[in-house]
Write a protein that holds these residues in place. Sequence first.
Motif, PDB file in Angstrom:
ATOM      1  N   ALA A  53       0.855  -1.190   0.000  1.00 50.63           N
ATOM      2  CA  ALA A  53       0.000   0.000   0.000  1.00 50.63           C
ATOM      3  C   ALA A  53       0.892   1.242   0.000  1.00 50.63           C
ATOM      4  O   ALA A  53       1.752   1.392   0.870  1.00 50.63           O
ATOM      5  CB  ALA A  53      -0.911   0.000   1.221  1.00 50.63           C
ATOM      6  N   VAL A  54       0.676   2.120  -0.972  1.00 48.84           N
ATOM      7  CA  VAL A  54       1.505   3.316  -1.142  1.00 48.84           C
ATOM      8  C   VAL A  54       0.705   4.550  -0.762  1.00 48.84           C
ATOM      9  O   VAL A  54      -0.447   4.721  -1.200  1.00 48.84           O
ATOM     10  CB  VAL A  54       1.984   3.444  -2.607  1.00 48.84           C
ATOM     11  CG1 VAL A  54       2.782   4.734  -2.793  1.00 48.84           C
ATOM     12  CG2 VAL A  54       2.826   2.235  -3.002  1.00 48.84           C
ATOM     13  N   ARG A  55       1.302   5.409   0.041  1.00 49.75           N
ATOM     14  CA  ARG A  55       0.677   6.692   0.356  1.00 49.75           C
ATOM     15  C   ARG A  55       1.678   7.817   0.086  1.00 49.75           C
ATOM     16  O   ARG A  55       2.883   7.620   0.135  1.00 49.75           O
ATOM     17  CB  ARG A  55       0.185   6.732   1.803  1.00 49.75           C
ATOM     18  CG  ARG A  55      -1.065   5.871   2.037  1.00 49.75           C
ATOM     19  CD  ARG A  55      -1.725   6.169   3.367  1.00 49.75           C
ATOM     20  NE  ARG A  55      -2.943   5.393   3.566  1.00 49.75           N
ATOM     21  CZ  ARG A  55      -4.151   5.771   3.155  1.00 49.75           C
ATOM     22  NH1 ARG A  55      -4.289   6.938   2.519  1.00 49.75           N
ATOM     23  NH2 ARG A  55      -5.210   5.026   3.380  1.00 49.75           N
ATOM     24  N   LEU A  56       1.134   9.001  -0.183  1.00 53.50           N
ATOM     25  CA  LEU A  56       1.926  10.182  -0.530  1.00 53.50           C
ATOM     26  C   LEU A  56       1.968  11.128   0.660  1.00 53.50           C
ATOM     27  O   LEU A  56       0.915  11.509   1.202  1.00 53.50           O
ATOM     28  CB  LEU A  56       1.292  10.878  -1.737  1.00 53.50           C
ATOM     29  CG  LEU A  56       1.916  12.197  -2.201  1.00 53.50           C
ATOM     30  CD1 LEU A  56       3.334  11.976  -2.711  1.00 53.50           C
ATOM     31  CD2 LEU A  56       1.043  12.824  -3.297  1.00 53.50           C
ATOM     32  N   LEU A  57       3.148  11.528   1.080  1.00 54.27           N
ATOM     33  CA  LEU A  57       3.286  12.428   2.227  1.00 54.27           C
ATOM     34  C   LEU A  57       2.782  13.820   1.877  1.00 54.27           C
ATOM     35  O   LEU A  57       3.187  14.415   0.886  1.00 54.27           O
ATOM     36  CB  LEU A  57       4.747  12.506   2.657  1.00 54.27           C
ATOM     37  CG  LEU A  57       5.034  13.303   3.929  1.00 54.27           C
ATOM     38  CD1 LEU A  57       4.391  12.637   5.144  1.00 54.27           C
ATOM     39  CD2 LEU A  57       6.541  13.440   4.140  1.00 54.27           C
ATOM     40  N   LYS A 110      -3.059   4.494  -2.080  1.00 56.91           N
ATOM     41  CA  LYS A 110      -4.147   4.661  -1.114  1.00 56.91           C
ATOM     42  C   LYS A 110      -4.418   6.114  -0.758  1.00 56.91           C
ATOM     43  O   LYS A 110      -5.249   6.389   0.110  1.00 56.91           O
ATOM     44  CB  LYS A 110      -3.805   3.901   0.173  1.00 56.91           C
ATOM     45  CG  LYS A 110      -3.680   2.390   0.010  1.00 56.91           C
ATOM     46  CD  LYS A 110      -5.028   1.751  -0.234  1.00 56.91           C
ATOM     47  CE  LYS A 110      -4.925   0.240  -0.163  1.00 56.91           C
ATOM     48  NZ  LYS A 110      -6.235  -0.415  -0.339  1.00 56.91           N
ATOM     49  N   GLY A 111      -3.723   7.061  -1.418  1.00 63.27           N
ATOM     50  CA  GLY A 111      -3.967   8.464  -1.126  1.00 63.27           C
ATOM     51  C   GLY A 111      -2.885   9.090  -0.270  1.00 63.27           C
ATOM     52  O   GLY A 111      -1.791   8.550  -0.099  1.00 63.27           O
ATOM     53  N   ASN A 112      -3.202  10.251   0.304  1.00 66.93           N
ATOM     54  CA  ASN A 112      -2.246  11.012   1.106  1.00 66.93           C
ATOM     55  C   ASN A 112      -2.076  10.437   2.508  1.00 66.93           C
ATOM     56  O   ASN A 112      -2.927   9.686   3.008  1.00 66.93           O
ATOM     57  CB  ASN A 112      -2.706  12.465   1.246  1.00 66.93           C
ATOM     58  CG  ASN A 112      -2.509  13.255  -0.035  1.00 66.93           C
ATOM     59  OD1 ASN A 112      -1.658  12.915  -0.860  1.00 66.93           O
ATOM     60  ND2 ASN A 112      -3.275  14.319  -0.198  1.00 66.93           N
ATOM     61  N   TYR A 119      -0.002  13.310  -6.779  1.00 59.61           N
ATOM     62  CA  TYR A 119      -1.190  12.541  -6.393  1.00 59.61           C
ATOM     63  C   TYR A 119      -1.946  12.078  -7.645  1.00 59.61           C
ATOM     64  O   TYR A 119      -2.314  10.895  -7.774  1.00 59.61           O
ATOM     65  CB  TYR A 119      -2.096  13.420  -5.520  1.00 59.61           C
ATOM     66  CG  TYR A 119      -3.283  12.718  -4.901  1.00 59.61           C
ATOM     67  CD1 TYR A 119      -3.274  12.383  -3.549  1.00 59.61           C
ATOM     68  CD2 TYR A 119      -4.412  12.394  -5.643  1.00 59.61           C
ATOM     69  CE1 TYR A 119      -4.364  11.755  -2.959  1.00 59.61           C
ATOM     70  CE2 TYR A 119      -5.500  11.751  -5.069  1.00 59.61           C
ATOM     71  CZ  TYR A 119      -5.465  11.432  -3.729  1.00 59.61           C
ATOM     72  OH  TYR A 119      -6.543  10.793  -3.145  1.00 59.61           O
ATOM     73  N   ASN A 120      -2.171  13.004  -8.561  1.00 58.38           N
ATOM     74  CA  ASN A 120      -2.906  12.662  -9.786  1.00 58.38           C
ATOM     75  C   ASN A 120      -2.150  11.626 -10.621  1.00 58.38           C
ATOM     76  O   ASN A 120      -2.762  10.714 -11.203  1.00 58.38           O
ATOM     77  CB  ASN A 120      -3.161  13.923 -10.612  1.00 58.38           C
ATOM     78  CG  ASN A 120      -4.136  14.875  -9.958  1.00 58.38           C
ATOM     79  OD1 ASN A 120      -5.023  14.443  -9.201  1.00 58.38           O
ATOM     80  ND2 ASN A 120      -3.995  16.160 -10.212  1.00 58.38           N
ATOM     81  N   LEU A 121      -0.838  11.761 -10.676  1.00 53.93           N
ATOM     82  CA  LEU A 121      -0.031  10.806 -11.441  1.00 53.93           C
ATOM     83  C   LEU A 121      -0.034   9.427 -10.783  1.00 53.93           C
ATOM     84  O   LEU A 121      -0.087   8.398 -11.473  1.00 53.93           O
ATOM     85  CB  LEU A 121       1.402  11.315 -11.571  1.00 53.93           C
ATOM     86  CG  LEU A 121       1.599  12.567 -12.428  1.00 53.93           C
ATOM     87  CD1 LEU A 121       3.055  13.051 -12.326  1.00 53.93           C
ATOM     88  CD2 LEU A 121       1.256  12.282 -13.886  1.00 53.93           C
ATOM     89  N   LEU A 122       0.018   9.399  -9.463  1.00 59.43           N
ATOM     90  CA  LEU A 122       0.020   8.117  -8.758  1.00 59.43           C
ATOM     91  C   LEU A 122      -1.293   7.372  -8.965  1.00 59.43           C
ATOM     92  O   LEU A 122      -1.314   6.133  -9.028  1.00 59.43           O
ATOM     93  CB  LEU A 122       0.273   8.333  -7.258  1.00 59.43           C
ATOM     94  CG  LEU A 122       1.731   8.603  -6.879  1.00 59.43           C
ATOM     95  CD1 LEU A 122       1.832   9.176  -5.469  1.00 59.43           C
ATOM     96  CD2 LEU A 122       2.555   7.327  -6.996  1.00 59.43           C
ATOM     97  N   SER A 144       0.974   4.697  12.453  1.00 62.12           N
ATOM     98  CA  SER A 144      -0.281   4.011  12.784  1.00 62.12           C
ATOM     99  C   SER A 144      -1.159   3.801  11.555  1.00 62.12           C
ATOM    100  O   SER A 144      -2.329   3.462  11.676  1.00 62.12           O
ATOM    101  CB  SER A 144      -1.061   4.803  13.843  1.00 62.12           C
ATOM    102  OG  SER A 144      -1.356   6.115  13.370  1.00 62.12           O
ATOM    103  N   SER A 145      -0.588   3.972  10.367  1.00 62.63           N
ATOM    104  CA  SER A 145      -1.373   3.900   9.136  1.00 62.63           C
ATOM    105  C   SER A 145      -1.363   2.496   8.540  1.00 62.63           C
ATOM    106  O   SER A 145      -0.693   1.591   9.037  1.00 62.63           O
ATOM    107  CB  SER A 145      -0.798   4.881   8.108  1.00 62.63           C
ATOM    108  OG  SER A 145       0.430   4.379   7.615  1.00 62.63           O
ATOM    109  N   ASP A 146      -2.102   2.346   7.419  1.00 61.00           N
ATOM    110  CA  ASP A 146      -2.106   1.088   6.685  1.00 61.00           C
ATOM    111  C   ASP A 146      -1.030   1.060   5.603  1.00 61.00           C
ATOM    112  O   ASP A 146      -0.931   0.111   4.830  1.00 61.00           O
ATOM    113  CB  ASP A 146      -3.475   0.867   6.033  1.00 61.00           C
ATOM    114  CG  ASP A 146      -3.813   1.967   5.020  1.00 61.00           C
ATOM    115  OD1 ASP A 146      -3.096   2.995   4.957  1.00 61.00           O
ATOM    116  OD2 ASP A 146      -4.806   1.797   4.273  1.00 61.00           O
ATOM    117  N   ALA A 147      -0.202   2.093   5.532  1.00 56.29           N
ATOM    118  CA  ALA A 147       0.776   2.218   4.446  1.00 56.29           C
ATOM    119  C   ALA A 147       1.945   1.250   4.623  1.00 56.29           C
ATOM    120  O   ALA A 147       2.396   0.986   5.731  1.00 56.29           O
ATOM    121  CB  ALA A 147       1.297   3.650   4.370  1.00 56.29           C
TER     122      ALA A 147
END
Length: 329
Positions: A176-180, A208-210, A197-200, A218-221
């Motif tokens: 799962a990938v998230r953007l800081l 999975k978003g930001n 974000y749009n490119l990802l 504590s995230s799912d990333a």
Amino acid sequence: MIKIAVDLLGADRSETELLKGVLTSLNNYPDLFVYALGNKEVLINALESEDYDKDRLEIIDAPEVITNFENPMDAIRTKPKSSMVMGATLCRDNDEVGAFVSCGATGGLMVSSMFLIRPLSPSVTPVLVCEFIKRDGKNICLSDCGANLENPPEKIVAFAKMGSAYMKAKGVENPAVRLLSNGAEEGKGTAKIKEAYNLLKETNLNFKGNIEGSTVLSSDADVIATDGFEGNVLLKTLECGANSVINDIYDYANTLEGKEKEDYIAFAHKLHKRYDYNTQGGAVLLGVKKPVIKGHGAATAETMESIIKIAHTLVKNNVVDKIKAEFSL
């Protein structure tokens, strides 16, 4: 056989101390072969009293050391017999060597990796990644954690791809990938982050978003994609926060006595091991033809053991091929 090159010079502790981590690793992994680079006479003398498989360790005499006080470009030109240059050259010239490990000067290692081991492709910008343990016990990868300070959105997407390939090599099936960013909602962040974000969203990554700094642990990333500048700030902020809490626990422990004091000190040790990224194997340079694992200058034998574990896993699980697949190379 998993073959790696290990630079034993340039760290704060002696090469014989780091050699102990190499020997433990050889005992842990029957399929591991190590080329150990350092002062041959010193290392041979240190090995006389050790029990190890002599068929899986080769000492390469590399008497020169590149330090943090030298210009990296000048150093790799003027010190061809340094452990760092010889190790990187061995990786370049020997296809069987799958990774390079060093706790030496960061600048020298980065330059050696870029100019001797070399990038996978002119279109790929190498990136530094590191791991943390989240509160749920799972690992999370930060990509980039400091190699590239200013990048367009396309580069941040590339960093996400390399972080995803890295975590796949570590056994995560669909990372799962998230953007800081400065908020979890879509539309948060600078113009660069919004474009990234749009490119990802258009990639095949499990995006999975930001993610914002307050929820990193504590995230799912599995992967946090970011610019090297913001990534390095996040890295050092997490370290600082953890160290502050740990030091508070030590201070409180010193007001106690007996078993209660021992329990608090043991708890502080446990936290330090959990939240200090150096105990997880340091940082990994990806995007070059062989992965390069950079350990902290204050590395111990235990640190070296952890770093070699990372190298062994990445080579065994073909991280370079996984990166090539992400970029269709």
